[in-house]
Design a protein around this motif. Sequence first.
Motif, short mmCIF file in Angstrom:
data_model
loop_
_atom_site.label_atom_id
_atom_site.label_comp_id
_atom_site.label_asym_id
_atom_site.label_seq_id
_atom_site.Cartn_x
_atom_site.Cartn_y
_atom_site.Cartn_z
N ALA A 128 0.83 -1.21 0.00
CA ALA A 128 0.00 0.00 0.00
C ALA A 128 0.86 1.26 0.00
O ALA A 128 0.56 2.24 -0.70
CB ALA A 128 -0.93 -0.02 1.21
N ASN A 167 2.70 1.86 -3.42
CA ASN A 167 1.83 1.90 -4.59
C ASN A 167 1.90 0.64 -5.44
O ASN A 167 1.89 0.69 -6.67
CB ASN A 167 2.14 3.13 -5.46
CG ASN A 167 1.71 4.42 -4.81
OD1 ASN A 167 0.76 4.44 -4.03
ND2 ASN A 167 2.41 5.50 -5.10
N ARG A 187 -0.07 -2.92 -6.04
CA ARG A 187 -1.38 -3.56 -5.82
C ARG A 187 -1.22 -4.73 -4.85
O ARG A 187 -0.31 -5.55 -4.98
CB ARG A 187 -1.93 -4.03 -7.16
CG ARG A 187 -3.31 -4.62 -7.10
CD ARG A 187 -3.79 -4.99 -8.50
NE ARG A 187 -4.26 -3.81 -9.24
CZ ARG A 187 -3.56 -3.16 -10.15
NH1 ARG A 187 -2.34 -3.56 -10.45
NH2 ARG A 187 -4.06 -2.12 -10.77
N HIS A 242 -5.93 -3.98 -2.03
CA HIS A 242 -6.66 -3.36 -3.14
C HIS A 242 -7.69 -4.30 -3.76
O HIS A 242 -8.67 -3.85 -4.35
CB HIS A 242 -5.68 -2.92 -4.23
CG HIS A 242 -4.63 -1.98 -3.73
ND1 HIS A 242 -3.37 -2.39 -3.33
CD2 HIS A 242 -4.66 -0.64 -3.56
CE1 HIS A 242 -2.67 -1.34 -2.93
NE2 HIS A 242 -3.42 -0.26 -3.07
N GLU A 264 -15.46 -1.79 1.67
CA GLU A 264 -14.73 -2.17 0.46
C GLU A 264 -15.68 -2.18 -0.74
O GLU A 264 -16.83 -2.59 -0.65
CB GLU A 264 -14.11 -3.55 0.64
CG GLU A 264 -13.03 -3.58 1.73
CD GLU A 264 -11.89 -2.63 1.43
OE1 GLU A 264 -11.13 -2.89 0.47
OE2 GLU A 264 -11.77 -1.61 2.14
N ARG A 305 -14.05 -4.85 -6.20
CA ARG A 305 -12.72 -5.32 -5.80
C ARG A 305 -12.76 -6.70 -5.12
O ARG A 305 -11.71 -7.19 -4.70
CB ARG A 305 -12.08 -4.31 -4.84
CG ARG A 305 -11.80 -2.94 -5.45
CD ARG A 305 -11.22 -1.98 -4.42
NE ARG A 305 -10.99 -0.65 -4.97
CZ ARG A 305 -9.84 -0.25 -5.53
NH1 ARG A 305 -8.83 -1.10 -5.60
NH2 ARG A 305 -9.70 0.96 -6.00
N ILE A 312 -5.25 1.79 -7.69
CA ILE A 312 -4.70 1.54 -6.36
C ILE A 312 -5.18 2.59 -5.34
O ILE A 312 -4.94 2.44 -4.15
CB ILE A 312 -3.16 1.49 -6.38
CG1 ILE A 312 -2.60 2.81 -6.92
CG2 ILE A 312 -2.67 0.30 -7.18
CD1 ILE A 312 -1.08 2.89 -6.79
N GLN A 313 -5.83 3.64 -5.83
CA GLN A 313 -6.41 4.61 -4.91
C GLN A 313 -7.78 4.10 -4.45
O GLN A 313 -8.72 4.04 -5.24
CB GLN A 313 -6.56 5.97 -5.57
CG GLN A 313 -7.20 7.02 -4.68
CD GLN A 313 -6.40 7.26 -3.40
OE1 GLN A 313 -5.24 7.64 -3.46
NE2 GLN A 313 -7.02 7.02 -2.25
N LYS A 314 -7.87 3.72 -3.20
CA LYS A 314 -9.14 3.20 -2.67
C LYS A 314 -9.98 4.31 -2.07
O LYS A 314 -9.48 5.39 -1.74
CB LYS A 314 -8.85 2.14 -1.59
CG LYS A 314 -8.23 0.87 -2.12
CD LYS A 314 -7.91 -0.11 -0.99
CE LYS A 314 -9.16 -0.52 -0.23
NZ LYS A 314 -8.85 -1.50 0.85
#
Length: 379
Positions: free
Chosen positions: A115, A118, A120, A146, A164, A168, A370-372
């Motif tokens: 995380a 960056n 996954r 992710h 979540e 995903r 990857i931006q949650k």
Amino acid sequence: MSEKRKIVFVTGTRADYGKMKPLMQILEDSARFDIHVFVCGMHLSKQFGSTYKEVLKDGYANIHVAFGLLQSSDMSINLGNTVSYLSGYIGNVNPDMIIVHGDRVDALAGAIVGALRNVRVGHIEGGELSGTIDESIRHAISKFAHVHFVCTSEARDRLIQLGEEVSRIYVIGSPDIDIMMSDALPTLQEAEDRYEIGFDDYGILMYHPVTTEYPQMAAKARVVVDAVKESGRNYIVIYPNNDLGSDFILGEYDRLKDDPHFRLFPSIRFEFFLTLLKHADFLIGNSSAGVRESGIYGIPAIDIGTRQQRRYDLSKSQNIMHVDENKEQILSAVRNADSHRVETRFFGDGNSAVKFYDILKQDSFWQVGIQKRFADYAI
């Protein structure tokens, strides 16, 4: 998928390796993926069987055994050491994804490193319940991860409760069932010969420390050992994990070493363990194997204490008997074990690896960002 994807699997214990092995093997055999295996944690401990050797025997092209990674009985120290070491390794390998499993500190380290760098992160078996600190670690990993490869629709729903995004989450079942239902397991004779078991009728004892009950662990372990000795049955005993309190359990196991009714092992190779489980009279202790694997084969499981609290429903998992660390309760369960020889299958149908592979080979999978964000779904 036009480019070859590089994937790192992080394994810290004999248990998570057994769960991830089918996934690792199907990708290793594919020209689409470049697999790297990072071996750390309990695998490195001579006291617990030096199980990194089992990973090496499986012959993956890229294996890194973290021999320089110091281990401690303090989980927070292990977490910090693993994050630091793994971060350097990930920087050198530069993978497209890191895969972690379950609820151990090694998996949390993998999720944190991914995380923050960056990269996954894919989490196997998120969204499940368990006792002690493990449950908090599992849910923390899910928040860093992710993408999620879960075993059941119930686990999927819990991840949605955690905020979540549905897109995903993939339900693939429990990967170890692929091995359990395979025709490639060793025979019982091969397992008994390899480990010099010496008896045909036996129970399997797997009892782990509960870190949040550390002050009571010595007394609880003493009760368990008193009970199995008094039962008069034969037992295959597999050492606990290396969590805080394991020394108390190992100290009590010293009382079993010269008893002909007991065979003690730091670890047993997963495929051979499955064969021995399949032919056991019962499984006893507080291992997740009593919740998951035992039911696949219909083996009675005696779950002791709080470690697997809320992880099963006795009305559905009819092969399981729950008892406290109480000698009379344990002895009664041993006497009545055979009445709980019931198959219960909730965690998959034996094709998790194929489902996993089919997901990863889709270009759309790698386009998930990857931006949650926290998803506020109405529950």
